[in-house]
Design a protein around this motif. Structure first.
Motif, PDB file in Angstrom:
ATOM      1  N   SER A   1      65.065   4.028  -1.548  1.00  0.00           N
ATOM      2  CA  SER A   1      64.882   4.293  -2.979  1.00  0.00           C
ATOM      3  C   SER A   1      65.919   3.576  -3.843  1.00  0.00           C
ATOM      4  O   SER A   1      65.593   2.945  -4.828  1.00  0.00           O
ATOM      5  CB  SER A   1      64.958   5.801  -3.255  1.00  0.00           C
ATOM      6  OG  SER A   1      63.905   6.466  -2.628  1.00  0.00           O
TER       7      SER A   1
ATOM      8  N   ASP B   1      56.867  11.778  -0.161  1.00  0.00           N
ATOM      9  CA  ASP B   1      57.070  11.464  -1.573  1.00  0.00           C
ATOM     10  C   ASP B   1      56.061  12.154  -2.468  1.00  0.00           C
ATOM     11  O   ASP B   1      56.267  12.275  -3.669  1.00  0.00           O
ATOM     12  CB  ASP B   1      56.977   9.956  -1.809  1.00  0.00           C
ATOM     13  CG  ASP B   1      58.127   9.202  -1.158  1.00  0.00           C
ATOM     14  OD1 ASP B   1      59.223   9.787  -1.027  1.00  0.00           O
ATOM     15  OD2 ASP B   1      57.929   8.034  -0.793  1.00  0.00           O
TER      16      ASP B   1
ATOM     17  N   THR C   1      57.383  13.821  -9.884  1.00  0.00           N
ATOM     18  CA  THR C   1      58.830  13.648 -10.012  1.00  0.00           C
ATOM     19  C   THR C   1      59.434  13.758  -8.619  1.00  0.00           C
ATOM     20  O   THR C   1      58.724  13.977  -7.637  1.00  0.00           O
ATOM     21  CB  THR C   1      59.455  14.719 -10.933  1.00  0.00           C
ATOM     22  OG1 THR C   1      59.439  15.991 -10.272  1.00  0.00           O
ATOM     23  CG2 THR C   1      58.723  14.817 -12.269  1.00  0.00           C
ATOM     24  N   SER C   2      60.748  13.660  -8.525  1.00  0.00           N
ATOM     25  CA  SER C   2      61.406  13.782  -7.220  1.00  0.00           C
ATOM     26  C   SER C   2      61.387  15.219  -6.699  1.00  0.00           C
ATOM     27  O   SER C   2      61.600  15.442  -5.510  1.00  0.00           O
ATOM     28  CB  SER C   2      62.842  13.272  -7.304  1.00  0.00           C
ATOM     29  OG  SER C   2      63.575  14.034  -8.245  1.00  0.00           O
TER      30      SER C   2
END
Length: 85
Positions: free
Chosen positions: A8, A22, A42-43
């Motif tokens: 990343s 992910d 989002t993360s």
């Protein structure tokens, strides 16, 4: 000590990486042309057609290993509970 290059951020980190996903598999069910409109990724979270998914990582230990590792988890969460977080 174990080192790895992060896919990343492209930096080299020391220690054990987190293994996980992910996005939920359902993300791939949405046609690519519709993802910007129907999905928010989002993360930490993923929203697909108002269905909420939460990412987390937990330490996992093996009796035969000398070290622990992170294992990523992905779970569905109801909107009511999500708003409490």
């Amino acid at each position: 000590m174990f080192e790895f290059k992060c896919g990343s951020c492209e930096k080299v980190h020391k220690g054990i990486p987190t293994f996980g996903y992910d996005f939920p598999i359902y993300y791939l069910d949405v046609p690519e042309a519709e993802r910007d409109e129907r999905c928010e990724l989002t993360s930490d979270t993923c929203v697909i057609d108002n269905e909420l998914f939460l990412f987390a990582a937990a330490w996992r230990f093996r009796l035969t290993a000398k070290r622990a590792f992170y294992l990523g988890r992905l779970g569905f969460i109801k909107r009511k509970e999500f708003q409490l977080i």
